[in-house]
Design a protein around this motif. Structure first.
Motif, mmCIF file in Angstrom:
data_model
loop_
_atom_site.group_PDB
_atom_site.id
_atom_site.type_symbol
_atom_site.label_atom_id
_atom_site.label_comp_id
_atom_site.label_asym_id
_atom_site.label_seq_id
_atom_site.Cartn_x
_atom_site.Cartn_y
_atom_site.Cartn_z
ATOM 1 N N ARG A 187 0.884 -1.229 -0.154
ATOM 2 C CA ARG A 187 -0.064 -0.123 -0.064
ATOM 3 C C ARG A 187 0.986 1.297 -0.065
ATOM 4 N NH1 ARG A 187 -2.369 0.212 4.994
ATOM 5 N NH2 ARG A 187 -0.875 -1.059 5.991
ATOM 6 N N PRO A 188 1.978 1.367 0.104
ATOM 7 C CA PRO A 188 3.075 0.493 0.103
ATOM 8 C C PRO A 188 3.692 -0.314 1.612
ATOM 9 C CG PRO A 188 4.145 2.615 0.222
ATOM 10 C CD PRO A 188 2.474 2.951 0.057
ATOM 11 N N ALA A 189 2.748 0.057 2.302
ATOM 12 C CA ALA A 189 2.933 -0.629 3.844
ATOM 13 C C ALA A 189 2.425 -1.970 3.485
ATOM 14 C CB ALA A 189 2.198 0.002 4.883
ATOM 15 N N GLY A 190 2.665 -2.875 4.511
ATOM 16 C CA GLY A 190 2.134 -4.264 4.460
ATOM 17 C C GLY A 190 0.627 -4.685 4.609
ATOM 18 N N ALA A 191 0.419 -5.854 4.203
ATOM 19 C CA ALA A 191 -1.223 -6.192 4.076
ATOM 20 C C ALA A 191 -2.044 -5.783 5.128
ATOM 21 C CB ALA A 191 -1.133 -7.646 4.053
ATOM 22 N N ALA A 192 -3.139 -5.235 4.840
ATOM 23 C CA ALA A 192 -4.186 -4.622 5.748
ATOM 24 C C ALA A 192 -5.585 -5.132 5.475
ATOM 25 C CB ALA A 192 -4.264 -3.353 5.693
ATOM 26 N N MET A 193 -6.347 -5.927 6.221
ATOM 27 C CA MET A 193 -7.632 -6.482 5.947
ATOM 28 C C MET A 193 -8.513 -5.282 5.692
ATOM 29 S SD MET A 193 -6.900 -9.653 6.060
ATOM 30 C CE MET A 193 -8.406 -10.215 5.830
ATOM 31 N N ALA A 194 -9.617 -5.323 4.862
ATOM 32 C CA ALA A 194 -10.742 -4.345 4.937
ATOM 33 C C ALA A 194 -11.892 -4.844 5.666
ATOM 34 C CB ALA A 194 -11.015 -4.251 3.400
ATOM 35 N N THR A 195 -11.983 -4.714 6.956
ATOM 36 C CA THR A 195 -12.722 -5.397 7.665
ATOM 37 C C THR A 195 -14.187 -5.067 7.634
ATOM 38 O OG1 THR A 195 -12.152 -4.036 9.365
ATOM 39 C CG2 THR A 195 -11.300 -6.313 9.383
ATOM 40 N N ASN A 196 -14.219 -3.571 7.283
ATOM 41 C CA ASN A 196 -15.770 -3.169 7.281
ATOM 42 C C ASN A 196 -16.289 -3.443 5.763
ATOM 43 O OD1 ASN A 196 -15.409 -1.660 9.502
ATOM 44 N ND2 ASN A 196 -14.729 0.456 8.582
ATOM 45 N N ALA A 197 -15.523 -3.371 4.872
ATOM 46 C CA ALA A 197 -16.218 -3.931 3.472
ATOM 47 C C ALA A 197 -16.437 -5.443 3.461
ATOM 48 C CB ALA A 197 -14.807 -3.847 2.488
ATOM 49 N N MET A 198 -15.401 -6.252 4.419
ATOM 50 C CA MET A 198 -15.951 -7.806 4.784
ATOM 51 C C MET A 198 -17.226 -7.965 5.273
ATOM 52 S SD MET A 198 -11.883 -8.662 5.401
ATOM 53 C CE MET A 198 -12.184 -9.795 6.789
ATOM 54 N N ALA A 199 -17.436 -7.117 6.409
ATOM 55 C CA ALA A 199 -18.577 -7.021 7.159
ATOM 56 C C ALA A 199 -19.777 -6.901 6.358
ATOM 57 C CB ALA A 199 -18.516 -6.298 8.476
ATOM 58 N N HIS A 200 -19.805 -5.938 5.508
ATOM 59 C CA HIS A 200 -20.979 -5.699 4.664
ATOM 60 C C HIS A 200 -21.141 -6.650 3.605
ATOM 61 C CE1 HIS A 200 -23.453 -3.128 2.193
ATOM 62 N NE2 HIS A 200 -22.735 -3.368 1.160
ATOM 63 N N LEU A 201 -20.162 -7.403 3.036
ATOM 64 C CA LEU A 201 -20.425 -8.058 2.277
ATOM 65 C C LEU A 201 -21.156 -9.542 3.033
ATOM 66 C CD1 LEU A 201 -17.171 -7.863 0.073
ATOM 67 C CD2 LEU A 201 -19.600 -7.774 -0.736
ATOM 68 N N ASP A 202 -20.438 -9.827 3.929
ATOM 69 C CA ASP A 202 -21.089 -10.738 4.858
ATOM 70 C C ASP A 202 -22.604 -10.678 5.257
ATOM 71 O OD1 ASP A 202 -18.809 -12.502 4.935
ATOM 72 O OD2 ASP A 202 -18.010 -11.602 6.816
ATOM 73 N N GLN A 203 -22.873 -9.547 5.349
ATOM 74 C CA GLN A 203 -24.184 -9.344 5.923
ATOM 75 C C GLN A 203 -25.095 -8.773 4.974
ATOM 76 O OE1 GLN A 203 -23.355 -5.988 8.647
ATOM 77 N NE2 GLN A 203 -22.498 -7.202 10.103
ATOM 78 N N ALA A 204 -24.947 -8.834 3.701
ATOM 79 C CA ALA A 204 -25.664 -8.526 2.447
ATOM 80 C C ALA A 204 -26.473 -9.904 2.092
ATOM 81 C CB ALA A 204 -24.781 -8.187 1.442
ATOM 82 N N ASP A 205 -27.791 -9.372 1.634
ATOM 83 C CA ASP A 205 -28.551 -10.518 1.434
ATOM 84 C C ASP A 205 -28.216 -10.936 0.108
ATOM 85 O OD1 ASP A 205 -30.226 -10.529 3.604
ATOM 86 O OD2 ASP A 205 -31.684 -8.701 2.734
ATOM 87 N N ARG A 206 -27.960 -10.134 -0.918
ATOM 88 C CA ARG A 206 -27.474 -10.527 -2.171
ATOM 89 C C ARG A 206 -26.328 -9.700 -2.886
ATOM 90 N NH1 ARG A 206 -31.302 -7.744 -5.937
ATOM 91 N NH2 ARG A 206 -30.121 -8.722 -7.761
#
Ligand SMILES: Cc1cc2nc3c(=O)[nH]c(=O)nc-3n(C[C@H](O)[C@H](O)[C@H](O)COP(=O)(O)OP(=O)(O)OC[C@H]3O[C@@H](n4cnc5c(N)ncnc54)[C@H](O)[C@@H]3O)c2cc1C
Ligand code: FES
Ligand code: FES
Lengths: 262, 150
Positions: A197-216
């Protein structure tokens, strides 16, 4: 780098004892990165011939020995098929075959380089590091805390998951470091890691939660996930790319990656 | 320290320093076809084969290849002659500094992927930098060589 003594222990126990005994001892992977460093190495402990260079699987897990090379990752049928072969593709994208025949997954994980093409992929898999002394350490814990004491990484264990995965490495040339890495898996849940990023790997946790909770998962859900990732993932500039360019890359490649695995 | 290995089909016992790299060992023993370019794992001109795998000799510790089979172009003479013919025909031969490493990498490719496509060749040879040819002619020569000599 100068090496004053090379030690070839006959067991991992012996290697670990040597590491404890000598403060100035270092474990060798392929020594590719170590060699580029300025520091002399008083004692180099090599793990050749200790059976750490194989990839095995059970019904539940894939186990990758710490001395497995990037070329083995690239060409191994188990790695080539798990989650669309994303780890195999990431390994195969690093430098030339002569580097990949030497560089190890152990050195790549312990080095935890900010430009790593391997770490973002392992981060979106269910990955556990197996150390000789500390035992099992989840990858995310290792990435956030680093090693508290010298230890030997013995294996990288990946829990097998049904689903899809993809990785986008964006670089100026095929031999260059990535300007950005976007790794995504869609199993029983979503995982997104952004590297270089150029820093090391980071998780996009809010984006992940949004996709996990989506109906479709439709265009709107994906657009919102990309927006959330753009807000939470810190990008910056270096000699290779500006922050603004990295933002454009993240937006375009994350949208494409999510569409590939939805 | 004393190490034993096979270099170009001959068993050799060598006295090496613990931190000595294979490139230095080979050149110290008059195998000068192995070149030093960047000396930092980036250019590929120091490539040799260890148990048929291409590796960077500038980055391999000699003590770690004890017991293994090392090949440089001197050990694959017939193949090098054949490849050189195809390279010459395609105008892919210029200063020649990269040629020994290239020939060894192509030799390994031939054993790993017997019928490579142009894309396979490009991917396999990415780590062999050449400052002269622009690669295109090299890759065509290699494709023809591997197709016709298969
Ligand atoms: C020219 C060049 C370009 C590169 N480009 C890229 C790139 O674009 N993308 C990318 O992802 N990577 C890149 N790499 C890094 C490469 O993929 C490896 O990650 C790196 O070389 C480290 O692996 P190694 O086996 O050489 O480890 P080493 O250099 O041997 O070791 C690295 C560190 O890990 C420690 N270590 C190694 N194994 C163990 C173990 N089992 N237990 C405990 N500690 C251990 C060592 O003590 C050392 O501190 C590049 C490397 C080079 C030399
Ligand atoms: S001399 Fe350039 S890679 Fe070895
Ligand atoms: S022909 Fe000159 S470096 Fe390749």
């Amino acid at each position: 780098m100068r090496i004053n003594e090379l030690i070839q222990p006959t067991s991992i126990e012996e290697a670990y004892a040597l590491l404890q005994e000598h403060e100035d001892a270092k474990i060798a992977g392929g020594t590719l990165w170590m060699r580029l460093g300025q520091h002399d190495v008083e004692r180099l402990i090599v793990l050749d011939g200790l059976g750490l260079d194989t990839i095995t699987e059970t019904n539940d897990d894939i186990s990758i020995g710490a001395m497995v090379t990037l070329r083995q990752l690239e060409t191994n049928p188990i790695i080539q098929t798990h989650l669309n072969g994303m780890l195999s593709r990431a390994a195969g994208s690093i430098m030339g075959v002569q580097v990949r025949n030497l560089a190890t997954i152990g050195g790549s994980v312990i080095g935890n380089y900010s430009f790593s093409d391997i770490i973002p992929v392992l981060a979106v898999m269910d990955t556990t590091l197996v150390f000789h002394h500390q035992g099992e350490v989840p990858l995310d814990l290792f990435l956030s805390k680093r090693l508290s004491e010298p230890d030997i990484l013995v294996a990288i264990r990946i829990r097998k998951q049904e689903g899809r995965g993809t990785v986008h490495k964006i670089s100026r040339t095929e031999l260059d470091f990535a300007l950005l890495n976007v790794a995504v898996t869609h199993t029983d849940r979503w995982r997104i890691a952004i590297g270089s990023r150029p820093a090391g790997a980071a998780m996009a946790t809010n984006a992940m939660a949004h996709l996990d909770q989506a109906d479709r998962i439709d265009d709107q859900t994906i657009a919102t996930a990309v927006e959330l990732a753009m807000e939470e993932i810190k990008l910056s500039s270096n000699a290779k790319a500006s922050q603004a360019y990295r933002r454009d890359l993240l937006s375009a490649h994350l949208r494409r990656a999510l569409n590939e695995v939805k | 320290m004393k190490v034993t290995m096979t270099i170009n089909h001959r068993q050799r016992e060598l006295d090496v320093a613990p931190g000595e790299h294979l490139l230095d060992t080979l050149r110290n023993h008059h195998i000068l076809s192995v070149k030093r370019g960047c000396d930092s794992s980036s250019c590929g001109v120091c490539t040799v084969l260890v148990d048929m795998k291409p590796v960077l000799s500038c980055s391999v510790l000699t003590a770690r290849v004890a017991g293994k089979e090392i090949l440089t172009v001197e050990g694959i003479h017939d193949f090098v002659e054949t490849l050189a013919g195809y390279m010459g025909h395609e105008g892919a031969d210029q200063c020649g500094f990269c040629n020994p490493a290239l020939a060894l990498t192509v030799y390994a490719l031939k054993h790993e992927i017997p019928h490579p496509t142009l894309d396979d060749i490009r991917h396999y040879l990415l780590g062999n930098l050449c400052r002269c040819t622009g690669y295109q002619a090299q890759h065509i020569a290699i494709l023809k060589c591997l197709e016709e000599c298969a």
